[in-house]
Design a protein around this motif. Structure first.
Motif, PDB file in Angstrom:
ATOM      1  N   ALA A  14       3.979  -2.819  -6.340  1.00  0.00           N
ATOM      2  CA  ALA A  14       3.646  -1.919  -5.059  1.00  0.00           C
ATOM      3  C   ALA A  14       5.212  -0.913  -4.862  1.00  0.00           C
ATOM      4  O   ALA A  14       6.584  -2.058  -5.095  1.00  0.00           O
ATOM      5  CB  ALA A  14       3.655  -3.587  -4.188  1.00  0.00           C
ATOM      6  N   GLY A  15       4.559  -0.659  -4.206  1.00  0.00           N
ATOM      7  CA  GLY A  15       6.252   0.475  -3.801  1.00  0.00           C
ATOM      8  C   GLY A  15       6.142   1.567  -4.524  1.00  0.00           C
ATOM      9  O   GLY A  15       7.290   2.372  -4.459  1.00  0.00           O
ATOM     10  N   GLY A  16       6.080   1.277  -5.726  1.00  0.00           N
ATOM     11  CA  GLY A  16       5.909   2.474  -6.889  1.00  0.00           C
ATOM     12  C   GLY A  16       5.776   3.378  -6.116  1.00  0.00           C
ATOM     13  O   GLY A  16       4.483   3.884  -6.071  1.00  0.00           O
ATOM     14  N   SER A  17       5.164   4.864  -7.478  1.00  0.00           N
ATOM     15  CA  SER A  17       5.143   5.961  -7.563  1.00  0.00           C
ATOM     16  C   SER A  17       4.546   6.470  -9.287  1.00  0.00           C
ATOM     17  O   SER A  17       4.717   5.964 -10.123  1.00  0.00           O
ATOM     18  CB  SER A  17       6.335   6.786  -7.552  1.00  0.00           C
ATOM     19  N   ARG A  67       1.391   8.919   2.081  1.00  0.00           N
ATOM     20  CA  ARG A  67       1.731   8.251   0.657  1.00  0.00           C
ATOM     21  C   ARG A  67       1.173   9.196  -0.332  1.00  0.00           C
ATOM     22  O   ARG A  67       2.072   9.364  -1.318  1.00  0.00           O
ATOM     23  CB  ARG A  67       0.902   7.628   0.468  1.00  0.00           C
ATOM     24  N   PHE A  68       0.119  10.193  -0.586  1.00  0.00           N
ATOM     25  CA  PHE A  68      -0.160  10.371  -1.085  1.00  0.00           C
ATOM     26  C   PHE A  68      -0.346  12.445  -0.859  1.00  0.00           C
ATOM     27  O   PHE A  68      -0.451  12.630   0.111  1.00  0.00           O
ATOM     28  CB  PHE A  68      -1.677  10.173  -1.776  1.00  0.00           C
ATOM     29  N   THR A  69      -0.164  12.976  -2.537  1.00  0.00           N
ATOM     30  CA  THR A  69       0.126  14.846  -1.672  1.00  0.00           C
ATOM     31  C   THR A  69      -0.502  15.009  -2.903  1.00  0.00           C
ATOM     32  O   THR A  69      -0.166  14.604  -4.321  1.00  0.00           O
ATOM     33  CB  THR A  69       1.480  14.958  -1.673  1.00  0.00           C
ATOM     34  N   ILE A  70      -1.533  16.116  -2.849  1.00  0.00           N
ATOM     35  CA  ILE A  70      -2.768  16.758  -3.734  1.00  0.00           C
ATOM     36  C   ILE A  70      -1.577  18.218  -3.663  1.00  0.00           C
ATOM     37  O   ILE A  70      -1.016  18.823  -3.012  1.00  0.00           O
ATOM     38  CB  ILE A  70      -3.938  16.528  -3.406  1.00  0.00           C
ATOM     39  N   SER A  85       4.353   4.834  -2.176  1.00  0.00           N
ATOM     40  CA  SER A  85       3.953   4.250  -1.497  1.00  0.00           C
ATOM     41  C   SER A  85       3.049   3.244  -2.515  1.00  0.00           C
ATOM     42  O   SER A  85       2.324   2.599  -1.676  1.00  0.00           O
ATOM     43  CB  SER A  85       4.496   4.311   0.202  1.00  0.00           C
ATOM     44  N   LEU A  86       2.527   3.197  -3.457  1.00  0.00           N
ATOM     45  CA  LEU A  86       1.695   2.272  -3.501  1.00  0.00           C
ATOM     46  C   LEU A  86       1.707   1.370  -3.305  1.00  0.00           C
ATOM     47  O   LEU A  86       2.561   0.134  -2.742  1.00  0.00           O
ATOM     48  CB  LEU A  86       0.820   2.413  -5.035  1.00  0.00           C
ATOM     49  N   ARG A  87      -0.207   0.578  -2.721  1.00  0.00           N
ATOM     50  CA  ARG A  87      -0.108  -0.942  -2.831  1.00  0.00           C
ATOM     51  C   ARG A  87      -1.526  -1.169  -3.504  1.00  0.00           C
ATOM     52  O   ARG A  87      -2.142  -0.833  -4.830  1.00  0.00           O
ATOM     53  CB  ARG A  87      -0.594  -0.292  -1.064  1.00  0.00           C
ATOM     54  N   PRO A  88      -1.217  -3.344  -3.765  1.00  0.00           N
ATOM     55  CA  PRO A  88      -2.368  -2.704  -4.544  1.00  0.00           C
ATOM     56  C   PRO A  88      -3.914  -2.675  -3.831  1.00  0.00           C
ATOM     57  O   PRO A  88      -4.209  -3.068  -5.113  1.00  0.00           O
ATOM     58  CB  PRO A  88      -1.907  -4.725  -4.142  1.00  0.00           C
ATOM     59  N   GLU A  89      -3.881  -2.556  -2.716  1.00  0.00           N
ATOM     60  CA  GLU A  89      -5.768  -1.664  -2.851  1.00  0.00           C
ATOM     61  C   GLU A  89      -5.442  -0.144  -3.307  1.00  0.00           C
ATOM     62  O   GLU A  89      -6.901   0.381  -3.428  1.00  0.00           O
ATOM     63  CB  GLU A  89      -5.536  -1.917  -0.690  1.00  0.00           C
ATOM     64  N   ASP A  90      -4.469  -0.143  -3.998  1.00  0.00           N
ATOM     65  CA  ASP A  90      -4.962   1.691  -4.858  1.00  0.00           C
ATOM     66  C   ASP A  90      -5.274   1.611  -5.589  1.00  0.00           C
ATOM     67  O   ASP A  90      -5.431   1.993  -6.999  1.00  0.00           O
ATOM     68  CB  ASP A  90      -3.643   1.929  -4.377  1.00  0.00           C
ATOM     69  N   THR A  91      -5.701   0.289  -5.920  1.00  0.00           N
ATOM     70  CA  THR A  91      -5.903  -0.161  -7.529  1.00  0.00           C
ATOM     71  C   THR A  91      -7.227   0.416  -7.875  1.00  0.00           C
ATOM     72  O   THR A  91      -7.975   0.106  -6.659  1.00  0.00           O
ATOM     73  CB  THR A  91      -5.791  -2.102  -7.945  1.00  0.00           C
ATOM     74  N   ALA A  92      -7.612   1.407  -8.886  1.00  0.00           N
ATOM     75  CA  ALA A  92      -8.905   2.197  -8.844  1.00  0.00           C
ATOM     76  C   ALA A  92      -9.104   3.007 -10.279  1.00  0.00           C
ATOM     77  O   ALA A  92      -7.518   2.402 -10.572  1.00  0.00           O
ATOM     78  CB  ALA A  92      -8.971   2.392  -7.484  1.00  0.00           C
TER      79      ALA A  92
END
Length: 126
Positions: A14-17, A67-70, A85-92
């Motif tokens: 978490a917090g990583g990129s 947090r995300f940029t396309i 700033s990744l979060r556990p809920e971004d897991t997918a």
């Protein structure tokens, strides 16, 4: 044959990129929308971000704004998703998608999507 080839997934804390890439092959890249979607286990696929390939207009899901940029490299027919700033809920599983040609009003729904990539897994640990 159209191919959307994704890469860049992985495991981070978490917090990583992470930076995802999607190389579009066998299709005319211009004048369409390109997007990123994600699907977590037991959940529906949801739109994350999309970009108009001609005008580079972008849209984001509220959950990833700031947090995300396309972005894209038209010379390489490639679209990117920079995830900070990744979060556990971004897991997918993250999927790249290409919209129908000449449909340039991008949305985060699956309507007007023509092609999908095979997906790349993103896992965020707490």
């Amino acid at each position: 044959q159209v191919q959307l080839v994704e890469s860049g997934g992985g495991s981070v804390q978490a917090g990583g990129s992470l930076r995802l890439s999607c190389a579009a092959k066998g299709l005319t890249y211009s004048s369409r929308c390109m997007g990123w979607f994600r699907q977590a286990p037991g959940k529906e696929r949801e739109g994350v971000a999309a970009i108009n390939t001609d005008r580079s207009i972008t849209i984001y899901a509220d959950s990833v704004k700031g947090r995300f940029t396309i972005s894209q490299d038209k010379t390489k027919n490639t679209v990117y998703l920079q995830m900070d700033s990744l979060r556990p809920e971004d897991t997918a599983m993250y999927f790249c998608a290409a919209g129908l040609r000449n449909v340039q009003s991008c949305t985060l729904t699956t309507v007007d999507l023509a092609y999908w990539g095979q997906g790349t897994q993103v896992t965020v640990s707490s």
